[in-house]
Write a protein that holds these residues in place. Sequence first.
Motif, short mmCIF file in Angstrom:
data_model
loop_
_atom_site.label_atom_id
_atom_site.label_comp_id
_atom_site.label_asym_id
_atom_site.label_seq_id
_atom_site.Cartn_x
_atom_site.Cartn_y
_atom_site.Cartn_z
N LEU A 185 -66.98 -12.79 24.81
CA LEU A 185 -65.95 -13.82 24.69
C LEU A 185 -66.51 -15.04 23.96
N GLY B 259 -59.89 -20.49 29.57
CA GLY B 259 -60.18 -19.09 29.33
C GLY B 259 -60.53 -18.80 27.88
N GLY C 69 -62.83 -10.80 32.57
CA GLY C 69 -63.63 -11.63 33.47
C GLY C 69 -62.75 -12.66 34.15
N GLY D 164 -60.95 -13.56 29.31
CA GLY D 164 -61.45 -14.16 30.53
C GLY D 164 -60.58 -15.35 30.89
N THR D 165 -60.47 -15.62 32.19
CA THR D 165 -59.62 -16.72 32.65
C THR D 165 -60.16 -17.31 33.94
N TYR D 166 -59.86 -18.59 34.16
CA TYR D 166 -60.19 -19.24 35.43
C TYR D 166 -59.09 -19.04 36.47
N PHE E 90 -65.57 -14.51 33.84
CA PHE E 90 -65.27 -15.08 32.53
C PHE E 90 -66.50 -15.80 31.97
N GLN E 91 -67.14 -16.61 32.78
CA GLN E 91 -68.33 -17.33 32.33
C GLN E 91 -69.44 -16.36 31.90
#
Length: 483
Positions: free
Chosen positions: A352, A413, A323, A421-423, A328-329
Amino acid sequence: MGRALMVLGTSSGAGKSLLVTALCRIFSNLGYDVVPFKSQNMSLNSAPSIEGGEISRAQYLQAIACRKRPSVKFNPILLKPEGNMRSQVVFMGKPIGSVSAREYMLSRKEELFRKAMEVLDGLKEDHDLVIIEGAGSPVEINLKDYDIANTRVMLHAKAKGILVTDIDRGGSFASIVGTMELLNEREREAIIGFVFNKFRGDASLLRPGFEYLERRYGKPTLGVIPYVEHRLPEEDSLAEFPKVKGEPHIQIIKLPHISNFTDFEPLHWANGVDYVTKAEEIKGDVIIIPGSKNTVEDLLWLRENGFEDAILEAHREGSFVVGICGGFQILGEKITDTVESKRGTIRGIGLLPAKTFFGKVKRTNHLRAEVLWGPAKGLAVEGYEIRFGRSTSAKPFSVITAVNGVKTFEPEGAIGKRAFGTYLHGIFHNFAFTERFLNSLWAERGLEPVSIEGWSMEEEIERLSRVVERHLDVERILEELGV
């Protein structure tokens, strides 16, 4: 006082953005202090500026071509589509509201145009040359009276204009003639010539058409640019989501409010990539949920249309799930949103160990980070963030080490079982990371390692600009500009 050159197009997708990018680098290489400008851009793909606000990816790229740090001055008005004929309005990098197309035309447009022209005047004062990009067609009869991105800008700036057309589509001579006929006398007078873009073949065969245009309008054809394969992001108003054949298979879910899909361009060159729109299509070796302009609404869309169950089933069978930002969210345990969708707390997909709440201030920053995830652990990467969300996780994906060049230490993340997941928008543009990620998965299947050919945005800009310079009458343009 500097001079201004404006690139207009006979249609969307004519190649204005890339021609401006090439011209920015050409004139920069010649020693001019040059900057890009687009008064109003509509785009789902944005990037951070030096001031911390958002601008279009196109003007971000053009700033790099000018060897300038991207500034909100280069794209004062950014419209980010939200669906249902509404857009978020971003002015000088900051969101100022959400309006319908009609509301925008009748209430905000003229005020923002006046302010944008003040910005343009300042750029002309401070630089030798401003290269201005138009939007779509400058002569749409139903829109021309409301148009603040084309000929009104050209006349205000006392700019010289180039009219570019995409000859690969066909009908390019007719589109030039039609555009010229619908321009008024002052607008036609400002046009200094024509450029035919994306040509395949022998340009000498076009000569009768060039002669016709010069007889009719007294304007020369300034260049015929060949069709160029490149890896630079295009404007996204006509973007086609590709299906790249190959195995192993990477699937990116085409969310209703998908944003920043330029994140995945490196994957198109390395593997089989497919943008999916139906839950029954979910079966990839890698499944990616991209960024979203409205995270909670897209999460509910995934749930209501069977995607959540399909993703969970594929994950149980071995698919790796990723994500990015809103994606990710969505993959986290829960989202609390009283800002964007105002729906309160919503359960996430749960792959996650992360919880997200939405702040009222959007973070728009360039980031450097150190990866904490498996095969890429310890690797230095960079990217950018554009988000309202704030997330916490006991197992972060990376540690942010610098924000806009200022040292910091901030986990971001999350890592899950066969998921992260990461921003970090642009994470896959870090090719060492992308190779380690993909090869860790390919090794599980006994496949040969993949290698992503060395590539940099700088090199692609230079390569494109050299091609354009060879096929464009740059001396004639400089002469017309009087510089």
